[in-house]
Design a protein around this motif. Structure first.
Motif, mmCIF file in Angstrom:
data_model
loop_
_atom_site.group_PDB
_atom_site.id
_atom_site.type_symbol
_atom_site.label_atom_id
_atom_site.label_comp_id
_atom_site.label_asym_id
_atom_site.label_seq_id
_atom_site.Cartn_x
_atom_site.Cartn_y
_atom_site.Cartn_z
ATOM 1 N N GLN A 17 0.741 -1.184 -0.129
ATOM 2 C CA GLN A 17 -0.033 0.082 -0.188
ATOM 3 C C GLN A 17 0.833 1.229 0.061
ATOM 4 O OE1 GLN A 17 -3.670 0.337 2.321
ATOM 5 N NE2 GLN A 17 -3.346 -1.725 2.932
ATOM 6 N N ASN A 134 -18.094 4.213 5.951
ATOM 7 C CA ASN A 134 -18.128 2.960 6.962
ATOM 8 C C ASN A 134 -18.736 3.767 8.307
ATOM 9 O OD1 ASN A 134 -17.929 0.559 8.268
ATOM 10 N ND2 ASN A 134 -16.035 0.223 7.710
ATOM 11 N N PRO A 172 -7.999 -1.798 12.292
ATOM 12 C CA PRO A 172 -8.694 -2.347 11.003
ATOM 13 C C PRO A 172 -9.149 -1.377 10.018
ATOM 14 C CG PRO A 172 -9.964 -2.856 12.831
ATOM 15 C CD PRO A 172 -8.646 -2.218 13.328
ATOM 16 N N LEU A 173 -9.960 -0.199 10.606
ATOM 17 C CA LEU A 173 -10.566 0.728 9.725
ATOM 18 C C LEU A 173 -9.520 1.512 8.936
ATOM 19 C CD1 LEU A 173 -12.980 2.275 8.814
ATOM 20 C CD2 LEU A 173 -12.527 3.739 10.681
ATOM 21 N N PHE A 175 -6.458 0.240 8.006
ATOM 22 C CA PHE A 175 -5.913 -0.484 6.909
ATOM 23 C C PHE A 175 -6.925 -0.732 5.759
ATOM 24 C CE2 PHE A 175 -2.873 -2.240 10.022
ATOM 25 C CZ PHE A 175 -1.821 -2.166 9.211
ATOM 26 N N SER A 176 -8.318 -0.822 5.871
ATOM 27 C CA SER A 176 -9.142 -0.932 5.178
ATOM 28 C C SER A 176 -9.666 0.359 4.247
ATOM 29 C CB SER A 176 -10.628 -1.592 5.542
ATOM 30 O OG SER A 176 -10.947 -0.488 6.415
ATOM 31 N N SER A 177 -9.097 1.312 4.944
ATOM 32 C CA SER A 177 -9.263 2.532 4.047
ATOM 33 C C SER A 177 -8.178 3.047 3.418
ATOM 34 C CB SER A 177 -9.547 3.823 5.018
ATOM 35 O OG SER A 177 -10.634 3.488 5.989
ATOM 36 N N GLY A 178 -7.148 2.154 3.354
ATOM 37 C CA GLY A 178 -5.820 2.551 2.504
ATOM 38 C C GLY A 178 -5.012 3.576 3.003
ATOM 39 N N ALA A 180 -2.465 2.877 5.151
ATOM 40 C CA ALA A 180 -1.616 1.704 5.971
ATOM 41 C C ALA A 180 -0.641 2.227 7.001
ATOM 42 C CB ALA A 180 -0.785 1.192 4.996
ATOM 43 N N GLY A 183 -2.500 2.577 10.169
ATOM 44 C CA GLY A 183 -2.867 1.295 10.743
ATOM 45 C C GLY A 183 -1.680 0.988 11.618
#
Length: 219
Positions: A17, A134, A172-173, A175-178, A180, A183
């Motif tokens: 990422q 989200n 986790p939010l 990482f899932s949002s790009g 990195a 996170g």
């Protein structure tokens, strides 16, 4: 290329990422602010304010309106917290804020703020989906950050518990949002929070009689 474009440019890649300058620098400032808070340093607030300013651009580039709103709120609360610690530090005699556990009434107020605030913000994000892709995790972090900072400004040990709960969803939010780097930093936050919690907890158990007296204080 504008300043904003430069700030949101890719610094390097990690775990496949891209890591943006704004995400990296803003979160490094956030880590520094947390470490300064652990030391009960007044500088925790201006550094937190700077972190919020930079992360506004990071979240805006990721189209996370809730994150942008959270950082704007962080900026406002950081300014208020700075004022609170300056006033309380002068009153303590040694220039540092005294820390304590919250009363049950204060805990109830903080919990009510967390629950009702998350329900309200989550409802707004659900009604207007363009504000957050989200909504409920975003609302939880948004309000949890506010609760943590208010508790920190009051010198309450519960501030660290609030940050732990925010981290559990923030990792986790991010990482899932790009984001990195956010996170990864949240994981480091978790470790720093545990250390800070221990330091403040031990501080509350230190008898007043063995604490160093302010210079010039009567013996």
């Amino acid at each position: 290329m504008s300043f904003v474009d430069t700030l949101n440019a890719t610094a390097f890649e990690a775990l496949g990422q891209p890591i943006k300058w704004s995400d990296m620098v803003g979160n490094l400032c956030g880590l520094a602010a947390l470490a300064l808070g652990w030391r009960r340093s007044l500088w925790t607030w201006p550094v937190q304010l700077l972190s919020g300013l930079i992360l506004v651009f990071a979240y805006a580039s990721a189209q996370l309106s809730g994150g942008v709103g959270k950082q704007l709120l962080v900026i406002l609360v950081a300014a208020w917290g700075w004022h609170q610690w300056r006033r309380r530090g002068r009153a303590s005699g040694d220039g540092q804020i005294e820390v304590r556990f919250a009363t049950w009434r204060e805990r109830g107020l903080l919990l009510s703020l967390a629950v009702l605030g998350t329900a309200a913000v989550g409802g707004v994000f659900t009604l207007w989906p363009h504000l957050s892709w989200n909504p409920w995790p975003d609302a939880y972090i948004f309000v949890g950050t506010l609760v943590a900072m208010v508790a920190q400004a009051r010198g309450l040990v519960e501030f660290w518990f609030a940050w732990l709960l925010v981290d559990l969803v923030g990792v986790p939010l991010a990482f899932s949002s790009g984001l990195a780097f956010s996170g990864l930093v949240y994981i480091v936050y978790f470790v720093l929070v545990l250390w800070g919690l221990r330091a403040w907890w031990l501080r509350t158990r230190t008898p007043d009689a063995v604490r160093p007296l302010p210079e010039g204080a009567p013996v």
